[in-house]
Design an enzyme around this catalytic site. Structure first.
Site, PDB file in Angstrom:
ATOM      1  N   CYS A  35       2.699   2.054   3.122  1.00 10.70           N
ATOM      2  CA  CYS A  35       3.901   1.227   3.301  1.00 10.70           C
ATOM      3  C   CYS A  35       5.102   1.975   2.746  1.00 10.70           C
ATOM      4  O   CYS A  35       6.142   2.106   3.404  1.00 10.70           O
ATOM      5  CB  CYS A  35       3.775  -0.102   2.555  1.00 10.70           C
ATOM      6  SG  CYS A  35       2.430  -1.171   3.072  1.00 10.70           S
ATOM      7  N   CYS A  48       0.834  -1.203   0.000  1.00 10.86           N
ATOM      8  CA  CYS A  48       0.000   0.000   0.000  1.00 10.86           C
ATOM      9  C   CYS A  48       0.865   1.248   0.000  1.00 10.86           C
ATOM     10  O   CYS A  48       2.066   1.184   0.282  1.00 10.86           O
ATOM     11  CB  CYS A  48      -0.980   0.012   1.169  1.00 10.86           C
ATOM     12  SG  CYS A  48      -0.296   0.641   2.701  1.00 10.86           S
ATOM     13  N   ASP A  90      19.002  21.322 -32.798  1.00 11.26           N
ATOM     14  CA  ASP A  90      20.340  21.468 -33.345  1.00 11.26           C
ATOM     15  C   ASP A  90      20.250  20.968 -34.794  1.00 11.26           C
ATOM     16  O   ASP A  90      19.376  20.163 -35.115  1.00 11.26           O
ATOM     17  CB  ASP A  90      21.315  20.618 -32.526  1.00 11.26           C
ATOM     18  CG  ASP A  90      22.667  20.490 -33.193  1.00 11.26           C
ATOM     19  OD1 ASP A  90      23.260  21.537 -33.497  1.00 11.26           O
ATOM     20  OD2 ASP A  90      23.114  19.353 -33.417  1.00 11.26           O
ATOM     21  N   ASP A 110      25.977  20.391 -27.491  1.00 10.66           N
ATOM     22  CA  ASP A 110      24.558  20.524 -27.154  1.00 10.66           C
ATOM     23  C   ASP A 110      24.267  20.250 -25.680  1.00 10.66           C
ATOM     24  O   ASP A 110      23.187  20.574 -25.190  1.00 10.66           O
ATOM     25  CB  ASP A 110      23.713  19.559 -28.001  1.00 10.66           C
ATOM     26  CG  ASP A 110      23.803  19.864 -29.478  1.00 10.66           C
ATOM     27  OD1 ASP A 110      23.966  21.043 -29.819  1.00 10.66           O
ATOM     28  OD2 ASP A 110      23.726  18.921 -30.293  1.00 10.66           O
TER      29      ASP A 110
END
Length: 760
Positions: free
Chosen positions: A16, A13, A461, A659
């Site tokens: 948890c 759950c 680019d 880049d």
């Protein structure tokens, strides 16, 4: 910075995961901890040495959980790039990995091939089988209980006296609650002892109170809910089985990736061909791959040629032709010719292993929208416990009916569901990232999924992104002897690693080069060097202007080449122009179509390049890009991204070293997987194929995944907001309340799985 990934058993759950995260953060040396319910993993950032024993104690003390496995990984400034170099199958790596399970200090290491993902799969299967076994045992007992409870009301049969019926129900319910539900009760009890409450705390308390009412009923104190307690636990077990099975389906893409790898390899050793397990393959082994067989591991073709089906790892449906010297990826399929492949990467260093690692990390990441649901999850169970007490007191105070007050309180306990909240985001992220991996779109950072929906501008680019990145010399215009021009130019360009330099050297085809001194790369402008007593300049107009080189005799040719979208390399000797070489880099086949799809979706497109204006505009025109930013030096790309960000969110698409800063600066960085390793490290999303169509796919996938996340959160919040007040108002039978709770979690997981039907 050190990182560790732990596999945790016993979580089922959202509370948890929240409790485990809080407990792990308290361990000395743990800087941060993010526990993910869906992938059953904890992602730890470590600031110092941490004892494995301390981690195990932190996990076990808050509930019925245990650590199944721990993977350690060290990231330092020097080896961060290497880790991502490995991700895309290139470069070398220094291993200092060491597994340690004896409670001593953690010193690094991550046996990815042995554990990561594989253990996760087995844990899932174990959990599914466990819940399924409990469900099949619980239901026959519960059906008998229901018959005993409702026989008189439905069939007019009075089987026993009232007290005997209560005793029968207590006896029949006992194994369901205290044997089949023991792990749930144990987890809930640990929650009360440690004050780390979870779903088990609610279900455990609700079922035990309901069962105990049977004992009280024997003394005439209250109505008997003991039969109802067994029904609640059975519905809970059934819901967990369906939920866990659905969660397993949510991760089926990564399981398929794990199953892709070859199990055997045929290699040549001591001149003989032998068959071995894939784990025995060593770097440098020559592998024989026949038509129809999987390539055992990443390598390079040393003999033969064939077509390779790479669809399993890149999403590319058309087989790729491979010849001598080409690299091949492990787990891809040889189509026709017999190949001899030299193994270059094995185990955790392979392309497939690192793709799996990327996807698993993405699935374990958190995105901004999850923060709000996490805050609610952290306080959810304590608030529900408090609300249950208030509900019981309120009903008993106003009605004086103890049985009614207990029944309503039990309904409140079992209908509240933090699971749906906790599953909403990670389940959709798991399905989305898995689908992406199958199609060659690797989501490195989960937050990119949320950010992408705000992006208005896509910036590209040019070289290697819009174009193929493999330039070729297409024309030469010389004012001196062409042989002399090429000899001089090739001798200088031989010193450079730039793709244009390679193209010129290849075109010249010289066997002997002139001696060069004073070689320099002039970033964004060209190169220079000295041959004999002559200073040679090779580059663009900017370089020529800086050195006051007149272009009168070349101007017409330069403009002609530029108008065709070709890059021009002007050559000057002792400040006198002697020729121009034009280089063409063809646009990728799908660039135009991809740009059109982006425009149709309302995105503005921008191309940025160091090339001159005329060449850049010619390329932009070919593919239909809106805006061109030309003559940009590498260091200025970040500034241009910042300028565009003033107009809206920006996604930057690139592939080169130059880049990387722009990819980081952009709101979403999309790196072409065919590009350099540092660009891949910088990207939020990596496109394995390096195709612009992948940009469209990445945007569509991000939008579809985020839409599912919003739908799931809406359902999860909506369910709790509507269901809890109805339960408090006394309109729900406890058993019906538990059915509603189970359905809420299953609905969220099922909705996430519907993402597969979305066309990306």
């Amino acid at each position: 910075m050190k990182k560790a990934i732990i596999d945790i058993e016993g979580m089922h759950c959202a509370s948890c995961a929240a409790n485990l995260g809080k407990s792990l953060k308290k361990v000395k040396g743990v800087k941060d901890a993010n526990v993910n319910l869906v992938v059953k993993k904890g992602y730890l950032e470590l600031s110092g040495k941490v004892k494995e024993e301390d981690l195990r104690k932190a996990v076990s003390k808050v509930g019925n959980y245990k650590i199944a496995n721990i993977d350690y990984e060290n990231y330092g400034k020097d080896d961060k790039e290497n880790n991502y170099r490995n991700t895309m199958g290139g470069g070398e790596r220094d291993d200092n990995h060491k597994m340690n399970h004896d409670g001593h200090d953690m010193r690094g290491g991550m046996n990815h091939g042995k554990h990561t993902g594989h253990e996760h799969g087995s844990v899932d299967e174990k959990e599914i089988k466990s819940w399924k076994r409990k469900m099949w045992i619980a239901w026959p007992i519960t059906i008998v209980i229901m018959f005993v409870m409702f026989s008189e009301r439905l069939f007019g049969l009075r089987l026993f006296e009232e007290n005997i019926i209560v005793i029968v129900l207590l006896i029949l319910s006992f194994p369901v609650i205290f044997i089949l539900g023991w792990q749930t009760l144990k987890g809930g009890l640990k929650g009360y002892i440690s004050f780390y409450f979870n779903m088990d705390s609610l279900i455990g308390l609700g079922t035990v109170i309901a069962w105990l009412t049977g004992i009280l009923a024997l003394f005439g104190i209250t109505q008997d809910f003991s039969g109802i307690s067994a029904m609640i636990m059975t519905f809970f077990i059934t819901g967990k089985y369906v939920e866990v099975k659905a969660r397993g389906q949510a991760g089926q893409e990564i399981k398929k990736l794990l199953e892709l790898g070859a199990k055997k390899a045929r290699i040549i050793r001591n001149g003989k061909e032998i068959g071995i397990d894939i784990s025995e393959v060593k770097v440098g082994d020559i592998m024989i791959v026949k038509p129809g067989e999987k390539i055992p591991t990443d390598g390079i073709i040393v003999k033969g040629e064939s077509s390779i089906d790479e669809s399993s790892v890149t999403g590319e449906s058309v087989p790729i032709d491979k010849v001598l010297g080409d690299k091949v990826i492990g787990a891809t399929v040889n189509q026709d010719g017999i190949l001899e492949v030299k193994a270059e990467k094995i185990g955790r260093d392979t392309f497939l292993s690192n793709v799996i690692k990327l996807v698993e990390n993405a699935q374990g990441s958190k995105i901004p929208i999850q923060a709000f649901s996490d805050k609610i999850t952290n306080v959810f169970v304590p608030v529900i416990l408090g609300l249950t007490i208030l509900t019981f007191v309120g009903w008993y105070y106003y009605t004086g009916d103890l049985s009614r007050a207990i029944g309503v309180a039990i309904s409140v306990l079992v209908i509240a569901c933090p699971c749906a909240l906790g599953l909403a985001t990670p389940t959709a992220l798991m399905v989305g990232s898995g689908i992406g991996a199958k199609r060659g779109i690797l989501i490195r950072k989960g937050e990119a999924i949320q950010t992408m929906k705000e992006v208005k501008i896509v910036m590209f680019d040019k070289t290697g992104t819009i174009t193929k990145g493999k330039p070729e010399v297409v024309d030469i215009y010389s004012l001196v002897k062409e042989n002399y021009l090429m000899e001089v130019v090739a001798s200088i360009e031989k010193q450079s690693e730039h793709p244009i330099s390679h193209a010129i050297v290849e075109k010249a085809g010289l066997k002997k080069y002139k001696e060069v001194s004073g070689f320099k790369i002039l970033r964004g402008r060209g190169v220079t060097g000295v041959i004999g007593k002559k200073k040679i300049l090779i580059g663009n107009r900017t370089l020529m202007d800086e050195n006051k080189v007149k272009l009168d005799k070349l101007e017409k040719k330069v403009k002609e080449y530029e108008s065709k979208g070709q890059t021009t390399m002007i050559v000057a000797e002792n400040k006198e122009a002697i020729g121009v070489i034009s280089v063409a880099d063809d646009v990728k086949e799908d660039s135009k179509e991809a740009i059109k799809e982006l425009h149709d979706s309302g995105y503005k497109t921008v191309m940025i390049t160091g090339d001159n204006e005329a060449t850049a505009r010619a390329i932009a025109k070919k593919v239909g890009i809106d805006e061109v930013i030309a003559n940009v030096l590498p260091e200025d790309k970040v500034r241009k991204v910042e300028e565009l960000q003033e107009k809206g969110m920006v996604a930057f698409v690139g592939d080169g070293v130059n880049d990387a800063p722009a990819l980081k600066q952009a709101n979403v960085g999309i790196a072409m997987g065919t590009g350099t390793d540092i660009a891949i490290e910088a990207g939020d999303i990596v496109l394995v194929k390096g195709s612009l169509q992948g940009v469209v796919g990445a945007i569509n996938l991000s939008k579809a995944t985020f839409k599912k996340i919003k739908q799931n959160l809406f359902w999860a919040f909506g369910y709790n907001v509507i269901a809890i007040p109805i339960a408090v108002a006394g309109f729900l039978n406890p058993a019906i309340a538990e059915i509603a709770m189970a359905l809420s979690s299953v609905t969220v997981v099922g909705n996430a799985n519907l993402l597969r039907k979305k066309k990306i």
